[in-house]
Design a protein around this motif. Structure first.
Motif, PDB file in Angstrom:
ATOM      1  N   GLU A 125       0.769  -1.457  -0.135  1.00  0.00           N
ATOM      2  CA  GLU A 125       0.508  -0.385  -0.131  1.00  0.00           C
ATOM      3  C   GLU A 125       0.776   1.617  -0.256  1.00  0.00           C
ATOM      4  O   GLU A 125       0.496   2.019  -0.997  1.00  0.00           O
ATOM      5  CB  GLU A 125      -1.186   0.016   0.816  1.00  0.00           C
ATOM      6  N   VAL A 126       2.098   1.505   0.720  1.00  0.00           N
ATOM      7  CA  VAL A 126       2.893   2.481   0.580  1.00  0.00           C
ATOM      8  C   VAL A 126       3.542   2.809  -0.173  1.00  0.00           C
ATOM      9  O   VAL A 126       3.571   3.788  -1.425  1.00  0.00           O
ATOM     10  CB  VAL A 126       3.648   2.251   2.009  1.00  0.00           C
ATOM     11  N   ILE A 127       4.167   1.907  -1.223  1.00  0.00           N
ATOM     12  CA  ILE A 127       5.122   1.678  -2.598  1.00  0.00           C
ATOM     13  C   ILE A 127       3.767   2.066  -3.472  1.00  0.00           C
ATOM     14  O   ILE A 127       4.220   3.266  -3.957  1.00  0.00           O
ATOM     15  CB  ILE A 127       5.476  -0.027  -2.272  1.00  0.00           C
ATOM     16  N   ASP A 128       2.282   1.362  -3.359  1.00  0.00           N
ATOM     17  CA  ASP A 128       1.542   2.274  -4.711  1.00  0.00           C
ATOM     18  C   ASP A 128       1.118   3.774  -4.145  1.00  0.00           C
ATOM     19  O   ASP A 128       0.891   4.429  -5.396  1.00  0.00           O
ATOM     20  CB  ASP A 128       0.442   1.628  -4.638  1.00  0.00           C
ATOM     21  N   TRP A 129       1.324   3.833  -3.474  1.00  0.00           N
ATOM     22  CA  TRP A 129       1.398   5.297  -2.113  1.00  0.00           C
ATOM     23  C   TRP A 129       2.038   6.354  -3.239  1.00  0.00           C
ATOM     24  O   TRP A 129       2.343   6.991  -3.343  1.00  0.00           O
ATOM     25  CB  TRP A 129       1.256   5.574  -1.310  1.00  0.00           C
ATOM     26  N   ALA A 130       3.121   5.525  -2.813  1.00  0.00           N
ATOM     27  CA  ALA A 130       4.919   6.709  -3.458  1.00  0.00           C
ATOM     28  C   ALA A 130       4.869   6.338  -4.629  1.00  0.00           C
ATOM     29  O   ALA A 130       4.723   8.000  -4.683  1.00  0.00           O
ATOM     30  CB  ALA A 130       6.100   5.923  -2.407  1.00  0.00           C
ATOM     31  N   LEU A 131       4.489   5.648  -5.160  1.00  0.00           N
ATOM     32  CA  LEU A 131       3.905   5.673  -6.673  1.00  0.00           C
ATOM     33  C   LEU A 131       3.145   6.548  -7.545  1.00  0.00           C
ATOM     34  O   LEU A 131       3.760   7.329  -8.216  1.00  0.00           O
ATOM     35  CB  LEU A 131       4.033   4.136  -7.676  1.00  0.00           C
ATOM     36  N   GLU A 132       1.938   6.912  -6.449  1.00  0.00           N
ATOM     37  CA  GLU A 132       0.810   7.923  -6.877  1.00  0.00           C
ATOM     38  C   GLU A 132       1.702   9.590  -7.100  1.00  0.00           C
ATOM     39  O   GLU A 132       1.161   9.677  -7.631  1.00  0.00           O
ATOM     40  CB  GLU A 132      -0.084   7.509  -6.324  1.00  0.00           C
ATOM     41  N   VAL A 133       2.537   9.399  -5.480  1.00  0.00           N
ATOM     42  CA  VAL A 133       2.615  10.798  -5.288  1.00  0.00           C
ATOM     43  C   VAL A 133       3.301  11.564  -6.088  1.00  0.00           C
ATOM     44  O   VAL A 133       3.584  12.386  -6.656  1.00  0.00           O
ATOM     45  CB  VAL A 133       2.773  10.971  -3.739  1.00  0.00           C
ATOM     46  N   THR A 134       4.157  10.600  -6.810  1.00  0.00           N
ATOM     47  CA  THR A 134       5.396  11.269  -7.399  1.00  0.00           C
ATOM     48  C   THR A 134       4.699  11.153  -9.019  1.00  0.00           C
ATOM     49  O   THR A 134       5.633  11.189  -9.859  1.00  0.00           O
ATOM     50  CB  THR A 134       6.201  10.178  -7.553  1.00  0.00           C
ATOM     51  N   GLY A 135       3.494  10.849  -9.281  1.00  0.00           N
ATOM     52  CA  GLY A 135       3.744  10.830 -10.898  1.00  0.00           C
ATOM     53  C   GLY A 135       4.350   9.565 -11.953  1.00  0.00           C
ATOM     54  O   GLY A 135       4.329   9.129 -12.863  1.00  0.00           O
ATOM     55  N   THR A 136       4.605   8.310 -10.454  1.00  0.00           N
ATOM     56  CA  THR A 136       5.284   7.124 -11.314  1.00  0.00           C
ATOM     57  C   THR A 136       4.144   5.769 -11.618  1.00  0.00           C
ATOM     58  O   THR A 136       5.422   5.191 -11.780  1.00  0.00           O
ATOM     59  CB  THR A 136       6.396   7.245 -10.826  1.00  0.00           C
ATOM     60  N   LYS A 137       3.771   6.264 -11.111  1.00  0.00           N
ATOM     61  CA  LYS A 137       2.837   4.320 -10.973  1.00  0.00           C
ATOM     62  C   LYS A 137       2.313   4.152 -12.465  1.00  0.00           C
ATOM     63  O   LYS A 137       2.602   2.236 -12.254  1.00  0.00           O
ATOM     64  CB  LYS A 137       1.267   5.032 -10.503  1.00  0.00           C
ATOM     65  N   ASP A 138       2.750   5.063 -13.521  1.00  0.00           N
ATOM     66  CA  ASP A 138       3.034   4.462 -14.569  1.00  0.00           C
ATOM     67  C   ASP A 138       3.269   3.180 -15.181  1.00  0.00           C
ATOM     68  O   ASP A 138       3.416   2.724 -16.264  1.00  0.00           O
ATOM     69  CB  ASP A 138       2.416   5.283 -15.457  1.00  0.00           C
ATOM     70  N   PHE A 139       4.903   4.010 -14.642  1.00  0.00           N
ATOM     71  CA  PHE A 139       6.074   3.041 -14.439  1.00  0.00           C
ATOM     72  C   PHE A 139       6.193   1.913 -13.456  1.00  0.00           C
ATOM     73  O   PHE A 139       7.844   1.362 -14.170  1.00  0.00           O
ATOM     74  CB  PHE A 139       7.581   4.386 -14.537  1.00  0.00           C
ATOM     75  N   LYS A 140       5.212   1.853 -13.052  1.00  0.00           N
ATOM     76  CA  LYS A 140       5.333   0.573 -11.830  1.00  0.00           C
ATOM     77  C   LYS A 140       6.366  -0.962 -12.170  1.00  0.00           C
ATOM     78  O   LYS A 140       7.514  -1.339 -11.593  1.00  0.00           O
ATOM     79  CB  LYS A 140       4.563  -0.257 -10.869  1.00  0.00           C
TER      80      LYS A 140
END
Length: 281
Positions: free
Chosen positions: A118-133
């Motif tokens: 959950e924290v990992i997904d949140w960090a990706l979301e906040v930094t705008g990098t979720k599409d690069f996961k």
């Protein structure tokens, strides 16, 4: 409020001292930038404050305790650092790299928990990098990669983030993108941000507090008005700077500058330099 400060700090390599008798404080929940000429001890100070580099004498206090005696995992829950040129193992995906930020919270065999994901997904979301996961870190642009490293620091869930020249090797647009992200984290999440910057105008625009170093000693520390001015820049960088106002932020801005000849401040002979509004050092 100050949670982190240094007293009479001496830092060096072997017998050579880089930082000498330095005392400084880091304002909590603010953005602090460290500026100064090459080799003045900016990165050395940052590494010592985050316990990457040992100091010869003096003390660094965080929350009333000497960091030298602090448990490593406890310290890693309080502060995260991004070095000047972070490197990851080849072939890692973005999600895998960001998951490393959860190391201080792992127990036993180090398996990620639901909370970790959950924290990992949140960090990706906040930094705008979720599409690069699921994309390889190696395939990202410089700006994208820097945001991923910041996401890893966020996944560490620390209240303090230290960055050593986070805009190095990035073009102007990506530099602004990274700095605006850090400013957003500071404003919206009250993260304490401490970073080394070469660009004087970026330091003035984004910092609440600036520490100006020269030869391992603090020349001036304070707000932008107190540090980004003609006299301080003359002493720190040996330049004759023309200071104006940023029309968008109303903060001080270095419009242009000349190099001063010699070490004697009374010598007014000047060498012209290629100068622009970026004033990068």
């Amino acid at each position: 409020m100050v949670r982190l400060y240094a007293n009479d700090l001496n830092i060096g390599y072997g017998e050579r001292l880089i930082v000498k008798g330095l005392s400084a404080q880091i304002p909590d929940k603010k953005i602090t930038t460290i500026i100064g000429p090459n080799g003045c001890g900016k990165s050395t100070l940052l590494k010592a404050i985050t316990r990457i580099l040992p100091h010869q004498s003096g003390e660094i206090i965080l929350d009333g305790a000497n960091i030298v005696k602090e448990n490593t995992k406890i310290l890693a829950k309080k502060m995260a650092i991004l070095p000047q040129t972070p490197e990851s193992s080849s072939g890692l995906t973005v999600g895998e790299l960001v998951s490393y930020g959860r190391f201080p919270y792992q127990k036993g065999f180090g398996r990620l928990t639901k909370k970790d994901y959950e924290v990992i997904d949140w960090a990706l979301e906040v930094t705008g990098t979720k599409d690069f996961k699921f994309r390889s870190v190696d395939a990202l642009s410089g700006g994208q990669r820097q945001r991923v490293w910041i996401a890893m620091a966020l996944a560490q869930e620390t209240e303090m983030i230290f960055l050593d020249e986070p805009t190095t090797y990035l073009d102007m647009a990506h530099q602004l993108e990274v700095l605006e992200l850090l400013q957003k984290l500071n404003i919206e999440q009250e993260r304490t941000i401490v970073m080394v910057l070469h660009d004087l105008n970026q330091a003035a625009r984004f910092a609440d507090y600036i520490i100006a170093l020269k030869n391992g000693e603090i020349v001036k520390a304070g707000n932008c008005e107190e540090v980004i001015n003609h006299n301080v820049l003359k002493e720190v960088f040996h330049i004759d700077a023309e200071i104006g106002r940023d029309p968008r932020t109303d903060k001080p801005i270095c419009i242009t500058y000349n190099l001063l000849k010699g070490e004697n401040e009374n010598e007014e002979t000047i060498y012209p330099a290629h100068a622009d509004a970026a004033a990068s050092y």
